[in-house]
Write a protein that holds these residues in place. Structure first.
Motif, mmCIF file in Angstrom:
data_model
loop_
_atom_site.group_PDB
_atom_site.id
_atom_site.type_symbol
_atom_site.label_atom_id
_atom_site.label_comp_id
_atom_site.label_asym_id
_atom_site.label_seq_id
_atom_site.Cartn_x
_atom_site.Cartn_y
_atom_site.Cartn_z
ATOM 1 N N ASP A 1 0.851 -1.296 0.208
ATOM 2 C CA ASP A 1 0.124 -0.253 0.130
ATOM 3 C C ASP A 1 0.800 1.113 -0.022
ATOM 4 O OD1 ASP A 1 -2.242 1.436 0.025
ATOM 5 O OD2 ASP A 1 -2.647 1.268 2.149
ATOM 6 N N ALA A 2 0.554 2.015 -1.069
ATOM 7 C CA ALA A 2 1.701 3.364 -0.964
ATOM 8 C C ALA A 2 0.829 4.283 -1.697
ATOM 9 C CB ALA A 2 3.076 2.880 -1.694
ATOM 10 N N LEU A 3 1.317 5.591 -1.543
ATOM 11 C CA LEU A 3 0.983 6.961 -2.431
ATOM 12 C C LEU A 3 2.163 7.452 -2.889
ATOM 13 C CD1 LEU A 3 -1.386 8.441 0.202
ATOM 14 C CD2 LEU A 3 -2.149 7.106 -1.844
ATOM 15 N N VAL A 4 1.950 7.797 -4.062
ATOM 16 C CA VAL A 4 3.255 8.459 -4.962
ATOM 17 C C VAL A 4 2.870 9.734 -5.567
ATOM 18 C CG1 VAL A 4 5.160 7.926 -6.354
ATOM 19 C CG2 VAL A 4 4.072 5.925 -5.503
ATOM 20 N N SER A 5 3.684 10.751 -5.656
ATOM 21 C CA SER A 5 3.183 11.887 -6.209
ATOM 22 C C SER A 5 4.453 12.283 -7.016
ATOM 23 C CB SER A 5 2.851 13.101 -5.318
ATOM 24 O OG SER A 5 3.851 13.134 -4.427
ATOM 25 N N GLN A 6 4.312 13.190 -8.025
ATOM 26 C CA GLN A 6 5.424 13.710 -9.086
ATOM 27 C C GLN A 6 5.013 15.023 -9.417
ATOM 28 O OE1 GLN A 6 7.878 11.655 -12.176
ATOM 29 N NE2 GLN A 6 6.058 12.265 -13.096
ATOM 30 N N LEU A 7 5.824 16.111 -8.976
ATOM 31 C CA LEU A 7 5.552 17.610 -9.435
ATOM 32 C C LEU A 7 6.555 17.964 -10.340
ATOM 33 C CD1 LEU A 7 3.953 20.186 -9.333
ATOM 34 C CD2 LEU A 7 5.386 20.770 -7.253
ATOM 35 N N GLY A 8 6.114 18.483 -11.312
ATOM 36 C CA GLY A 8 7.392 18.808 -12.521
ATOM 37 C C GLY A 8 7.262 20.222 -13.082
ATOM 38 N N PHE A 9 8.076 20.804 -13.444
ATOM 39 C CA PHE A 9 8.311 22.253 -13.713
ATOM 40 C C PHE A 9 9.112 22.275 -15.221
ATOM 41 C CE2 PHE A 9 7.517 23.025 -9.328
ATOM 42 C CZ PHE A 9 6.243 23.922 -9.294
ATOM 43 N N TYR A 10 8.716 22.695 -16.170
ATOM 44 C CA TYR A 10 9.444 22.419 -17.377
ATOM 45 C C TYR A 10 9.203 23.748 -18.319
ATOM 46 C CZ TYR A 10 4.728 21.325 -19.499
ATOM 47 O OH TYR A 10 3.383 21.324 -19.770
ATOM 48 N N ALA A 11 10.440 24.035 -19.242
ATOM 49 C CA ALA A 11 10.078 24.953 -20.255
ATOM 50 C C ALA A 11 11.119 24.422 -21.359
ATOM 51 C CB ALA A 11 10.860 26.361 -19.537
ATOM 52 N N GLN A 12 10.735 24.876 -22.547
ATOM 53 C CA GLN A 12 11.251 24.424 -23.826
ATOM 54 C C GLN A 12 11.065 25.701 -24.862
ATOM 55 O OE1 GLN A 12 11.437 20.529 -25.721
ATOM 56 N NE2 GLN A 12 9.881 21.615 -27.025
ATOM 57 N N GLU A 13 12.191 25.948 -25.240
ATOM 58 C CA GLU A 13 12.344 27.000 -26.351
ATOM 59 C C GLU A 13 12.813 26.303 -27.830
ATOM 60 O OE1 GLU A 13 12.215 30.344 -28.898
ATOM 61 O OE2 GLU A 13 11.794 30.436 -26.655
ATOM 62 N N GLU A 14 11.934 26.856 -28.946
ATOM 63 C CA GLU A 14 12.117 26.129 -30.095
ATOM 64 C C GLU A 14 12.378 27.503 -31.120
ATOM 65 O OE1 GLU A 14 8.797 24.675 -32.933
ATOM 66 O OE2 GLU A 14 9.518 22.823 -31.975
ATOM 67 N N LEU A 15 13.671 27.791 -31.522
ATOM 68 C CA LEU A 15 13.970 28.891 -31.919
ATOM 69 C C LEU A 15 14.443 28.733 -33.679
ATOM 70 C CD1 LEU A 15 14.680 31.772 -31.776
ATOM 71 C CD2 LEU A 15 17.127 31.066 -31.265
ATOM 72 N N HIS A 16 13.478 29.363 -34.564
ATOM 73 C CA HIS A 16 13.847 29.088 -35.873
ATOM 74 C C HIS A 16 14.851 30.431 -36.562
ATOM 75 C CE1 HIS A 16 11.050 25.820 -36.535
ATOM 76 N NE2 HIS A 16 10.366 26.379 -35.574
ATOM 77 N N LEU A 17 15.891 30.028 -37.090
ATOM 78 C CA LEU A 17 16.567 30.908 -37.697
ATOM 79 C C LEU A 17 16.950 30.534 -39.107
ATOM 80 C CD1 LEU A 17 19.233 31.075 -34.881
ATOM 81 C CD2 LEU A 17 17.596 32.571 -35.263
ATOM 82 N N ASP A 18 15.986 30.939 -40.202
ATOM 83 C CA ASP A 18 15.914 30.581 -41.580
ATOM 84 C C ASP A 18 15.982 29.093 -41.570
ATOM 85 O OD1 ASP A 18 16.069 31.080 -44.328
ATOM 86 O OD2 ASP A 18 18.082 31.354 -44.393
ATOM 87 N N LYS A 19 16.993 28.532 -42.195
ATOM 88 C CA LYS A 19 17.291 27.052 -42.316
ATOM 89 C C LYS A 19 17.424 26.203 -41.159
ATOM 90 C CE LYS A 19 18.303 27.307 -47.374
ATOM 91 N NZ LYS A 19 19.228 26.903 -48.255
ATOM 92 N N LEU A 20 17.762 26.767 -40.076
ATOM 93 C CA LEU A 20 18.175 26.181 -38.848
ATOM 94 C C LEU A 20 17.192 26.308 -37.675
ATOM 95 C CD1 LEU A 20 20.589 24.943 -37.408
ATOM 96 C CD2 LEU A 20 21.208 27.080 -36.368
ATOM 97 N N THR A 21 16.981 25.188 -37.074
ATOM 98 C CA THR A 21 16.109 25.267 -36.066
ATOM 99 C C THR A 21 16.852 24.772 -34.706
ATOM 100 O OG1 THR A 21 14.067 24.777 -37.503
ATOM 101 C CG2 THR A 21 13.908 24.192 -34.851
ATOM 102 N N LEU A 22 16.697 25.422 -33.535
ATOM 103 C CA LEU A 22 17.411 25.048 -32.424
ATOM 104 C C LEU A 22 16.393 24.894 -31.319
ATOM 105 C CD1 LEU A 22 20.506 27.513 -32.552
ATOM 106 C CD2 LEU A 22 20.487 25.079 -33.235
ATOM 107 N N ARG A 23 16.548 23.994 -30.526
ATOM 108 C CA ARG A 23 15.660 23.592 -29.439
ATOM 109 C C ARG A 23 16.413 23.265 -28.000
ATOM 110 N NH1 ARG A 23 14.161 19.011 -27.267
ATOM 111 N NH2 ARG A 23 15.177 17.839 -28.818
ATOM 112 N N GLY A 24 15.794 23.950 -27.238
ATOM 113 C CA GLY A 24 16.326 23.416 -25.640
ATOM 114 C C GLY A 24 15.476 23.577 -24.503
#
Length: 691
Positions: free
Chosen positions: A384-407
């Motif tokens: 018998d158990a209770l489990v919890s998970q809290l997450g905070f996230y952020a992602q940037e997707e940057l388009h520079l002409d022919k190049l896409t960068l993501r982090g």
């Protein structure tokens, strides 16, 4: 229904379908050609949501996301009635559905079964059991992201089956229909081997600003013995089952511009039967609910809120079976109750030139308990158990002409509150971990027909309560009749890294070629090992050192005119456990990961409005354990399926489809883990009418 003459029967049925053309009017073949054409439209412009939580074209994301649509659903033979069978022909997937009554135990990304999550509309599901409990007619399309997905999407806190699941190697997103143009009803009936009868009813409609759909299916079968020779399953009779699946969903437009929408979906599955012996009955109930709000706060900012509930309730009988002619009297009833509540709140901000910033928070709560009730005794709570998970996230997707960068970055905070382990108060009642995860990617478009991409990411996964506490006590090791999972309270959490590099290209205007190399590394990987075959016992263990899966995928597909399409792919994986301190494991292959998997398929819409699809899967050798001394190998070899359908026009443009599904034409009764085997060739005949 025993059928021995497979090819003659199939050829005769094909002849009947073709000859019946004189009895029907032609259906306009435009819709066949258009469906085929759409599956080979400029793939880079297909709108997907999985890699960014909001609709983006494939050209704007750095990851590979495959799309399996309703067009493909109608051309795949899924004999086990499991949604994973609709993705088993994709690169990187090694699906192993144990039976119509049991979970998928496949491997993804060259590293094992727990490193590819499943989602419904962006909220996580159980990768082992939910693909069996959901009817495919509820799904509009499937999006499959290959490669790390651990920043935008969390681990799934399932404490049952193989425990927690991580999207390190990718994620599968089941997408529901959210916009319906007109009313449509579809009724389908089929009958096949093992006296399998199934009926399905589906209806969709739009009333004012509400689009809704609902479906109900019933299936019953005598089935057949799916245990290998001398299997611990010890079936003395056909393991019959019954299933009822029902669902309802819809989307309400809160304004005329569809900038604000409310969506809901609910699913209920009842699955009951017996495992081929008296006093081996089971009764499973699975309930799934999703709720979603999406709103355009401005032209550039979108708010998404998703919430869901997953209820899993499984109960089964255990008899006192030892060896024939052993005691088949009821020994006890056993059960598992699990509730998981996932939530996700995110904001997508479009900026610059098609760039996108996503920020959000997700929370998951899980309760898990197991119980035993010996004959004529009271019920006892074991775990018998209770489990919890809290997450905070952020992602940037940057388009520079022919190049896409993501982090992107994610902070996960995981808490365990354990009340019972094996019926006793545990020595450590609380456990917690706070971990940062990261993800990055890049894509460069040399041209619209040649694109280079690369992605990387990290993961963290804590051991599940089932892995820690097991389902049988350690004292039951090797005791006849004591089948289940042994406990391992000394498990450590695991960390992972994933990388990929590849190209997307279009050759000669019609041939699409994708090549992807991948590398996945797990430290302290938690692996389910087969400790004993008879009795069937497993135990979760830390592999120690590093577990590495590396390899490559090559896939291609092509359209020939407007009537024929074909695809082929191959995945090679070198998976090894590097643990110099343990000679029994050092250098062994990762359990359930085949070295080589390949697929080939062809679909043709031919004369007389007949559609013919043949899909072939070749599976390589796998092992059920990381122990050199105890492991057993399996080689599934070929799986050849054939589907033939013919359309008839009825009044008012209603349509009738008749079909034949031939599964495992070569009757390859290959063995699978846990002493399961594929039952071999079977046929299904059926018809559906849409009006």
């Amino acid at each position: 229904m025993k059928i021995q003459l497979r090819l003659p029967v199939i050829l005769m049925l094909i002849t009947i379908l073709f000859s019946s053309e004189v009895l029907s009017q032609d259906i306009d073949t435009t819709r066949f050609k258009q469906a085929l054409k759409m599956s080979f439209e400029d793939l880079l412009q297909i709108k997907i949501v999985t890699a960014s939580k909001t609709k983006r074209s494939s050209s704007q994301i750095t990851q590979i996301v495959d799309v399996v649509s309703k067009y493909h659903f109608d051309r795949i033979v899924a004999d086990k009635r499991n949604i994973t069978e609709y993705i088993q022909y994709l690169p990187g997937a090694a699906v192993k559905v144990l039976s119509r009554n049991d979970a998928n135990w496949g491997a993804y990304g060259g590293i094992g079964p727990k490193y590819n999550t499943f989602m419904l509309g962006g909220l996580p599901l159980d990768a082992f059991i939910d693909p069996q409990s959901i009817d495919i007619m509820a799904i509009d399309r499937i999006e499959i992201q290959r490669g790390p997905a651990s920043v935008l999407y969390p681990n799934y806190l399932s404490q049952d089956f193989s425990g927690n699941q991580s999207p390190l190697a990718g994620t599968v997103n089941l997408i529901l229909k959210d916009d319906i143009e007109r009313a449509m009803t579809k009724i389908s009936l089929d009958y096949g081997s093992y006296n399998t009868c199934r009926g399905q009813v589906y209806h969709e409609n739009k009333i004012n600003q509400l689009s809704f759909f609902a479906g109900l299916s019933y299936e019953a079968s005598d089935y057949t013995n799916y245990g290998s020779e001398d299997s611990w399953l010890n079936m003395l009779d056909d393991p019959s089952y019954k299933k009822i699946k029902g669902f309802v969903g819809g989307t309400l437009d809160l304004d005329q511009s569809k900038n604000h929408q409310l969506s809901f979906w609910g699913n209920q599955t009842f699955h009951w039967g017996n495992l081929g012996r008296d006093n081996r009955d089971y009764d499973y109930k699975y309930s799934l609910f999703n709720f979603k709000y999406s709103g355009k706060l401005t032209d550039k900012i979108e708010l998404l809120f998703k919430s869901g509930v997953r209820w899993y309730k499984r109960e089964w009988e255990e008899d006192a079976f030892v060896d024939p002619p052993g005691d088949y009297e009821l020994a006890k009833n056993t059960g598992v109750d699990q509730t998981i509540i996932p939530n996700d709140l995110s904001i997508n901000i479009d900026h610059l030139d098609n760039s996108n910033l996503t920020v959000g928070v997700d929370y998951q709560h899980a309760s898990y308990s197991t119980w035993d009730q010996p004959k004529a005794q009271t019920k006892t709570i074991k775990n018998d158990a209770l489990v919890s998970q809290l997450g905070f996230y952020a992602q940037e997707e940057l388009h520079l002409d022919k190049l896409t960068l993501r982090g992107g970055l994610r902070l996960n905070m995981i808490r365990y509150n354990i009340d019972r382990v094996g019926g006793d108060i545990p020595g450590e009642e609380e456990k917690s971990w706070d971990k940062y995860l990261w993800s990055a990617g890049a894509k460069y478009r040399f041209s619209e027909k040649f694109i280079l991409f690369s992605n990387a990411g990290s993961s963290f996964m804590s051991p599940s309560l089932k892995s820690i506490a097991g389902t049988i006590p350690l004292s039951a090791m090797y005791v006849p009749g004591q089948n289940g999972q042994l406990p391992n309270p000394d498990l450590n959490p695991e960390k992972g890294l994933g990388f990929d590099l590849g190209i997307n290209s279009q050759l000669f205007g019609v041939l699409y070629l994708n090549i992807r190399a991948f590398y996945t590394k797990i430290t302290n990987a938690i692996i389910d090992n087969a400790v004993s075959e008879d009795p069937s016992q497993t135990q979760s263990m830390n592999a120690g050192g590093e577990t590495i899966g590396q390899g490559f995928e090559i896939s291609m597909h092509q359209k020939i005119k407007d009537e024929i399409e074909w695809f082929a792919n191959l995945t090679y994986t070198d998976s090894k456990i590097d643990d110099p301190d343990d000679n029994d494991k050092d250098g062994t292959e990762v359990p359930f990961v085949p070295e080589l998997v390949s697929n080939f398929g062809i679909t043709a819409n031919i004369a007389g409005n007949v559609s013919l699809s043949s899909w072939v899967h070749f599976g390589g050798k796998i092992y059920d354990s990381s122990s050199k001394e105890n492991r057993k190998s399996f080689r599934s070899k070929e799986l050849v399926n054939l589907l033939i359908s013919k359309g008839f026009r009825l009044k008012n443009n209603d349509e009738l489809q008749v079909f034949i599904k031939a599964y495992n034409i070569t009757n390859n009764k290959y063995e699978m883990p846990w002493q399961f085997r594929d039952p071999g060739f079977n046929l299904t005949f059926g018809a559906s009418v849409s009006f």
